[in-house]
Design a protein around this motif. Sequence first.
Motif, PDB file in Angstrom:
ATOM      1  N   GLN A  53      61.913  53.566  48.561  1.00 11.91           N
ATOM      2  CA  GLN A  53      62.969  53.706  49.561  1.00 11.91           C
ATOM      3  C   GLN A  53      62.404  54.153  50.912  1.00 11.91           C
ATOM      4  OE1 GLN A  53      64.455  58.156  48.178  1.00 11.91           O
ATOM      5  NE2 GLN A  53      65.942  56.566  48.253  1.00 11.91           N
ATOM      6  N   ILE A  54      61.353  54.981  50.905  1.00 14.79           N
ATOM      7  CA  ILE A  54      60.838  55.477  52.178  1.00 14.79           C
ATOM      8  C   ILE A  54      60.096  54.364  52.924  1.00 14.79           C
ATOM      9  CG2 ILE A  54      59.359  57.214  53.279  1.00 14.79           C
ATOM     10  CD1 ILE A  54      61.818  58.351  51.819  1.00 14.79           C
ATOM     11  N   LEU A  55      59.289  53.620  52.173  1.00 16.10           N
ATOM     12  CA  LEU A  55      58.578  52.489  52.776  1.00 16.10           C
ATOM     13  C   LEU A  55      59.583  51.500  53.379  1.00 16.10           C
ATOM     14  CD1 LEU A  55      55.577  52.028  52.854  1.00 16.10           C
ATOM     15  CD2 LEU A  55      55.708  50.839  50.671  1.00 16.10           C
ATOM     16  N   THR A  56      60.615  51.189  52.614  1.00 12.55           N
ATOM     17  CA  THR A  56      61.664  50.273  53.079  1.00 12.55           C
ATOM     18  C   THR A  56      62.330  50.814  54.341  1.00 12.55           C
ATOM     19  OG1 THR A  56      62.068  49.524  50.838  1.00 12.55           O
ATOM     20  CG2 THR A  56      63.835  49.148  52.406  1.00 12.55           C
ATOM     21  N   ALA A  57      62.653  52.108  54.325  1.00 15.57           N
ATOM     22  CA  ALA A  57      63.324  52.710  55.487  1.00 15.57           C
ATOM     23  C   ALA A  57      62.417  52.632  56.711  1.00 15.57           C
ATOM     24  CB  ALA A  57      63.691  54.166  55.181  1.00 15.57           C
ATOM     25  N   ARG A  58      61.114  52.838  56.511  1.00 10.60           N
ATOM     26  CA  ARG A  58      60.210  52.824  57.670  1.00 10.60           C
ATOM     27  C   ARG A  58      60.034  51.409  58.236  1.00 10.60           C
ATOM     28  NH1 ARG A  58      55.421  57.025  56.190  1.00 10.60           N
ATOM     29  NH2 ARG A  58      54.582  56.274  58.166  1.00 10.60           N
ATOM     30  N   ILE A  59      60.048  50.406  57.365  1.00 11.47           N
ATOM     31  CA  ILE A  59      59.966  49.018  57.846  1.00 11.47           C
ATOM     32  C   ILE A  59      61.254  48.659  58.616  1.00 11.47           C
ATOM     33  CG2 ILE A  59      59.739  46.568  57.151  1.00 11.47           C
ATOM     34  CD1 ILE A  59      57.241  48.272  56.538  1.00 11.47           C
ATOM     35  N   LEU A  60      62.421  49.070  58.058  1.00 12.71           N
ATOM     36  CA  LEU A  60      63.688  48.787  58.754  1.00 12.71           C
ATOM     37  C   LEU A  60      63.736  49.506  60.102  1.00 12.71           C
ATOM     38  CD1 LEU A  60      66.557  48.891  56.090  1.00 12.71           C
ATOM     39  CD2 LEU A  60      65.439  46.908  57.068  1.00 12.71           C
ATOM     40  N   LYS A  61      63.191  50.720  60.131  1.00 10.01           N
ATOM     41  CA  LYS A  61      63.164  51.485  61.400  1.00 10.01           C
ATOM     42  C   LYS A  61      62.402  50.691  62.459  1.00 10.01           C
ATOM     43  CE  LYS A  61      61.486  55.907  63.276  1.00 10.01           C
ATOM     44  NZ  LYS A  61      60.270  55.756  64.053  1.00 10.01           N
ATOM     45  N   ARG A 199      71.113  56.794  61.460  1.00 14.37           N
ATOM     46  CA  ARG A 199      71.603  56.597  62.832  1.00 14.37           C
ATOM     47  C   ARG A 199      70.446  56.695  63.824  1.00 14.37           C
ATOM     48  NH1 ARG A 199      76.343  59.005  61.960  1.00 14.37           N
ATOM     49  NH2 ARG A 199      77.618  57.152  61.948  1.00 14.37           N
ATOM     50  N   SER A 200      69.604  57.710  63.645  1.00 15.69           N
ATOM     51  CA  SER A 200      68.531  57.883  64.637  1.00 15.69           C
ATOM     52  C   SER A 200      67.462  56.793  64.484  1.00 15.69           C
ATOM     53  CB  SER A 200      67.922  59.284  64.555  1.00 15.69           C
ATOM     54  OG  SER A 200      66.932  59.346  63.579  1.00 15.69           O
ATOM     55  N   TRP A 201      67.379  56.166  63.315  1.00 16.94           N
ATOM     56  CA  TRP A 201      66.416  55.069  63.132  1.00 16.94           C
ATOM     57  C   TRP A 201      67.059  53.696  63.413  1.00 16.94           C
ATOM     58  CZ3 TRP A 201      62.682  56.105  58.379  1.00 16.94           C
ATOM     59  CH2 TRP A 201      61.926  57.261  58.654  1.00 16.94           C
ATOM     60  N   ASN A 202      68.261  53.716  64.009  1.00 20.25           N
ATOM     61  CA  ASN A 202      68.942  52.472  64.433  1.00 20.25           C
ATOM     62  C   ASN A 202      69.246  51.493  63.309  1.00 20.25           C
ATOM     63  OD1 ASN A 202      69.315  52.776  67.220  1.00 20.25           O
ATOM     64  ND2 ASN A 202      67.128  52.444  67.536  1.00 20.25           N
ATOM     65  N   PHE A 203      69.555  51.997  62.127  1.00 18.42           N
ATOM     66  CA  PHE A 203      69.929  51.096  61.039  1.00 18.42           C
ATOM     67  C   PHE A 203      71.266  50.433  61.382  1.00 18.42           C
ATOM     68  CE2 PHE A 203      67.597  53.316  57.244  1.00 18.42           C
ATOM     69  CZ  PHE A 203      66.392  53.090  57.887  1.00 18.42           C
ATOM     70  N   PRO A 204      71.536  49.247  60.791  1.00 22.21           N
ATOM     71  CA  PRO A 204      72.838  48.606  61.021  1.00 22.21           C
ATOM     72  C   PRO A 204      73.992  49.516  60.575  1.00 22.21           C
ATOM     73  CG  PRO A 204      71.304  47.089  59.973  1.00 22.21           C
ATOM     74  CD  PRO A 204      70.641  48.431  59.963  1.00 22.21           C
ATOM     75  N   ASP A 205      75.147  49.342  61.234  1.00 19.08           N
ATOM     76  CA  ASP A 205      76.281  50.241  60.975  1.00 19.08           C
ATOM     77  C   ASP A 205      76.720  50.242  59.511  1.00 19.08           C
ATOM     78  OD1 ASP A 205      76.366  51.080  63.571  1.00 19.08           O
ATOM     79  OD2 ASP A 205      77.790  49.523  64.191  1.00 19.08           O
TER      80      ASP A 205
END
Length: 292
Positions: A53-61, A199-205
């Motif tokens: 999940q962290i790797l995924t979150a960092r790529i999406l960021k 929110r701070s990593w600009n993920f889609p709403d």
Amino acid sequence: MNQGNWNLETVHGEIFRLEKLSCSPLIAAQLMKFLEKPNPSTTDLVEWISLDQILTARILKLANSRNYGFSKHISTLNLAIITIGLQPLKDLLRSITVIDQFSDTVVMNRKENREIFSHSICVAEGARRLAALVDYQTSGEAYIAGLLHDIGRQILTQMYPEDYRLACRHSQNQSIPACEAEKHILDCDHGQVGGWLARSWNFPDNLIDTIENHHQPQNSSCDKKLTYLVHLANLICHSMDRPDDDLAIPNHSDLESEILEKFKKHFLVNGRSLQDFQQLFEIKNRKYSIAS
Ligand SMILES: [Fe+2]
Ligand SMILES: [Fe+2]
């Protein structure tokens, strides 16, 4: 009520400014080996990244950063890879994995991290399969939302381990849901915490909304279907559980009727038993077994 020096405003600011979280060192080490291959395929790369999940979150960021001009629009890994480009992505993964395979090993190997890891995969795979069942268009998005739904727990475990442990203990001692205990001890719950980061990593709403409201899907204001998919996948995973501190598990038959009622109401799926759903969720022969 909060404890000691806990200050919600400070915590909110720290999470909002957070640039990185550590991924699983086991996944990092395996991914490093994979990246040494001459021509790693995009499909394999997506499969490796989507285990963590962290790797995924960092790529999406990165994909949602303003540099690429798609801020708040990238919600699947395939789109993220197209946006970033294969070579820059591989360079980024190399830098993340070199650092993370050695850093925070003690923290990341703790029992609670392993539990969050396997629970997140269960909810992600489950949400993807439920999406197909109820004809939700983007099953890749359902997977990502399931994978990231408890990222707030990762943040609390990595950044505030002692305070979070107090909240978990309070949940167990009082037999109350984790969110209730977290609010009592920390003045916020892991859904809110995950939402701040998203929110701070600009993920889609719709991802922000699902992360924030996966325990209160009725409060969802964006993509209610996605939030309910993840909410139900979470409940089904808990119904199959080994004990987990994310949710104080109510009486099993109460949980079963809650799940079936919600399916009937929100997805018009009727005539299935909890066992049918549990069978749908059984995951075999996945690479993530390396981390259990
Ligand atoms: Fe949760
Ligand atoms: Fe969960």
